[in-house]
Write an enzyme that holds these catalytic residues in place. Structure first.
Site, short mmCIF file in Angstrom:
data_model
loop_
_atom_site.label_atom_id
_atom_site.label_comp_id
_atom_site.label_asym_id
_atom_site.label_seq_id
_atom_site.Cartn_x
_atom_site.Cartn_y
_atom_site.Cartn_z
N ASP A 66 0.85 -1.21 0.00
CA ASP A 66 0.00 0.00 0.00
C ASP A 66 0.88 1.25 0.00
O ASP A 66 1.02 1.93 1.01
CB ASP A 66 -0.90 -0.04 1.24
CG ASP A 66 -1.94 1.07 1.26
OD1 ASP A 66 -2.18 1.68 0.20
OD2 ASP A 66 -2.51 1.32 2.33
N LEU A 67 1.45 1.54 -1.17
CA LEU A 67 2.36 2.70 -1.26
C LEU A 67 1.64 3.96 -1.74
O LEU A 67 2.22 5.04 -1.73
CB LEU A 67 3.54 2.38 -2.19
CG LEU A 67 4.43 1.23 -1.74
CD1 LEU A 67 5.61 1.09 -2.70
CD2 LEU A 67 4.93 1.44 -0.32
N ASP A 71 2.43 10.32 -8.65
CA ASP A 71 3.51 11.02 -9.36
C ASP A 71 3.11 11.14 -10.83
O ASP A 71 1.99 10.75 -11.20
CB ASP A 71 4.82 10.24 -9.18
CG ASP A 71 6.03 11.18 -9.17
OD1 ASP A 71 6.11 12.04 -10.06
OD2 ASP A 71 6.88 11.04 -8.28
N THR A 122 -10.14 7.35 3.74
CA THR A 122 -11.27 7.16 4.65
C THR A 122 -11.18 8.09 5.87
O THR A 122 -12.11 8.19 6.65
CB THR A 122 -11.37 5.69 5.11
OG1 THR A 122 -10.06 5.19 5.35
CG2 THR A 122 -12.04 4.85 4.08
N ARG A 217 -5.84 -1.26 13.39
CA ARG A 217 -5.88 -1.12 14.85
C ARG A 217 -6.87 -2.00 15.60
O ARG A 217 -6.53 -2.48 16.69
CB ARG A 217 -6.06 0.37 15.21
CG ARG A 217 -4.76 1.14 15.00
CD ARG A 217 -5.00 2.63 14.93
NE ARG A 217 -5.67 3.00 13.70
CZ ARG A 217 -5.91 4.26 13.32
NH1 ARG A 217 -5.55 5.25 14.11
NH2 ARG A 217 -6.50 4.53 12.18
O1 C5P Z 1 -5.92 0.98 11.84
P1 C5P Z 1 -6.92 1.09 10.71
O2 C5P Z 1 -7.89 -0.07 10.70
O3 C5P Z 1 -7.59 2.43 10.65
O4 C5P Z 1 -6.01 0.93 9.40
C1 C5P Z 1 -6.49 1.21 8.11
C2 C5P Z 1 -5.40 1.01 7.10
O5 C5P Z 1 -5.95 1.27 5.81
C3 C5P Z 1 -4.21 1.95 7.24
O6 C5P Z 1 -3.07 1.16 6.93
C4 C5P Z 1 -4.40 3.01 6.18
O7 C5P Z 1 -3.19 3.44 5.62
C5 C5P Z 1 -5.20 2.25 5.12
N1 C5P Z 1 -6.06 3.07 4.27
C6 C5P Z 1 -7.07 3.89 4.74
N2 C5P Z 1 -7.84 4.62 3.88
C7 C5P Z 1 -7.64 4.55 2.56
C8 C5P Z 1 -6.62 3.71 2.07
C9 C5P Z 1 -5.85 2.97 2.95
O8 C5P Z 1 -7.28 3.93 5.95
N3 C5P Z 1 -8.44 5.18 1.73
#
Ligand code: C5P
Length: 242
Positions: A66-67, A71, A122, A217
């Protein structure tokens, strides 16, 4: 919705940890309970591609890199080509710049790399979008749908969106387009000073048509991470077989 995935395969655990030791601890603990491990910026910047090998050597789960690449098209294309050699299944790019970048997804499709377009983080809500100067008549769900349609037409494998937009995107983009949903909060999880805004429970996200859900989390901070993951898989199962 992809029907070939079982309940466990639909759960992606976000390995949002500082280093390989913590990552390895979670991989060993959860490899039987989740279908995919997501490596994000925190871990990848610290450990580099070696972390992917470590995960592969210790589990048979898929890997999601997930990078959130953002660019010019040539640079994103090059990064995707490099990533295609790393043996990961999914990678994310941003969708804000439109088709020229989204179309780079086509070039790695045959190499087995599925490119997911991030529509809107999100952590964003309508209020934050309007604070940035966007016309208050435009809602996040409109932006997400517009970006999802562009991603689908440009050859991306799917998108990342919140639980609030799943049903709309599924209806407009069809069943073969992957919808991956973070911002997942089971009823029983309490995250202190949570930065996520557009949230959904695992059951609601799957029932609305998500293919995969991303959970960090609520599992990582649980008293027993393995039990938490299994509870979420049961909730997915129940949503798939109501
Ligand atoms: O801890 P939590 O459940 O909030 O983690 C959500 C993961 O999803 C994080 O790694 C975050 O970078 C990723 N993410 C996100 N919203 C996005 C894309 C990826 O929360 N639109």
């Amino acid at each position: 919705m992809t029907t070939s995935l079982n309940s466990k395969d639909r759960l992606i655990f976000a390995l949002d940890v500082p280093d390989k030791n913590e990552a390895l601890r979670f991989v060993k603990l959860l490899q039987g309970s989740v279908g995919c491990f997501k490596v994000g910026l925190e871990l990848f910047v610290r450990e580099g591609p070696d972390i992917l090998k470590l995960i592969k050597d210790n589990s048979s789960a898929d890997i999601f890199l997930d990078l959130k690449l953002h660019d010019i098209p040539a640079t994103v294309r090059g990064a995707l080509r490099s990533a295609a050699n790393l043996g990961v299944k999914y990678i994310t790019i941003h969708s804000t710049e439109g088709e020229a970048i989204l179309e780079t997804a086509k070039e790695v499709k045959d190499l087995g790399l599925e490119v997911l377009a991030v529509t809107m983080l999100t952590s964003m809500g309508d209020g934050q979008l309007h604070d940035l100067g966007v016309d208050p008549k435009i809602k996040i769900r409109d932006v997400v749908l517009d970006r999802a349609l562009r991603a689908e037409q440009s050859g991306c494998a799917g998108i990342v969106c919140s639980g609030e937009e799943i049903a709309l995107v599924r209806q407009k983009c069809g069943d073969n387009f992957k919808i991956v949903v973070p911002g997942i909060r089971p009823e029983w999880s309490q995250i202190s000073s949570d930065d996520q805004n557009r949230i959904a429970t695992p059951g609601k996200a799957i029932a609305a048509g998500a293919d995969l859900i991303v959970v960090g989390r609520p599992i990582r901070n649980a008293e027993n991470a393995e039990v938490a993951a299994r509870k979420i898989v049961s909730e997915i199962e129940a949503a798939l077989n109501p």
